[in-house]
Enzyme design. Sequence first.
Site, PDB file in Angstrom:
ATOM      1  N   CYS A   1       9.341   1.338   9.400  1.00  0.00           N
ATOM      2  CA  CYS A   1       9.551   2.303   8.311  1.00  0.00           C
ATOM      3  C   CYS A   1      11.029   2.674   8.257  1.00  0.00           C
ATOM      4  CB  CYS A   1       8.743   3.584   8.480  1.00  0.00           C
ATOM      5  SG  CYS A   1       7.552   3.642   9.777  1.00  0.00           S
TER       6      CYS A   1
ATOM      7  N   ILE B   1       0.833  -1.203   0.000  1.00  0.00           N
ATOM      8  CA  ILE B   1       0.000   0.000   0.000  1.00  0.00           C
ATOM      9  C   ILE B   1       0.875   1.264   0.000  1.00  0.00           C
ATOM     10  CG2 ILE B   1      -1.802   1.264   1.282  1.00  0.00           C
ATOM     11  CD1 ILE B   1      -2.835  -1.449   0.310  1.00  0.00           C
TER      12      ILE B   1
END
Length: 283
Positions: free
Chosen positions: A127, A69
């Site tokens: 991340c 995504i």
Amino acid sequence: MTGSVELSGLRLSNPLMLASGTWGFGETLSPEILRSVGALVTKGISLEPRAGNPPPRLSETPCGLLNSIGLENPGLAAFRKGILPRLLRIGPPVIVNILGESEEEFLRLAEGLRETGVAGLEVNISCPNVKKGGLAFSQDPDGVFRMVRRLREVWPGWMSVKLSPVGPVAEVAHAAEEGGASALTCANTYPALAIHPGPKGPYFHLGGLSGPAIKPLTLRLVYELSRRLRRPLIACGGILSGRDAYEYLLAGARAFQVGTATLLDPEAPRRILSELDELSRAD
Ligand SMILES: Cc1cc2nc3c(=O)[nH]c(=O)nc-3n(C[C@H](O)[C@H](O)[C@H](O)COP(=O)(O)O)c2cc1C
């Protein structure tokens, strides 16, 4: 096992939480389902809006879902103004999953969520940290310790650190706990690859794998971490049935999150709770 649970001061009416990124902002789920869960964990929110990756973003694999995504989200300001008030009105505690590319970004997100009525934060450390050349926070135990300790200074409330299932997981979990995390979410998706034939040659889809394929892997992580950690563990990985949730609770989790199952069947959270209830009565 389906009654209320307490996780370092956060009380949930039941142990089922909706996992980040897998229920949108509730648009496709009925109000009854949203009200019936123990907590709502939002999709990852960054400081600025993110457009995410171009399609295809989802690949079905034999027993899992692969997604890329790209952490699409409206950014903190639009989330606070346009989305959060509606989520808070639903009822269950709202936990905001935050994502950043630097320690400072995480800190500013935490500051920006103070006094908004949210019940807590879930810190997505899967991340890349731009200041470390793109190395994910989750691969750097010292960095996680430092960041969680700094977050603690600006966010005195409830905070779970969401682990990546790959890399030095135990060291990172320990670092998060030492830094002051209230709980640990175990875990995010597994890096994976799907290859699709296409008219211009094979298409290589890199992404994160979720769903039944990952359950035995994450179950083991939960089992091992729960023996080493003092803080409560929230299990997340491939829970499709009450039996799956039951196994995670037996392995040492205090609560659990349901992700891909809700994408496959919006009724899954309620079904999982009622199956779990039956299993624990039979015990
Ligand atoms: C489409 C999709 C989007 C996701 N978005 C996020 C996200 O924004 N932040 C995050 O921490 N995890 C995100 N995840 C990971 C899930 O929250 C969960 O950790 C993972 O899917 C494993 O649980 P499951 O097997 O029950 O789906 C996403 C997963 C999927 C499938």
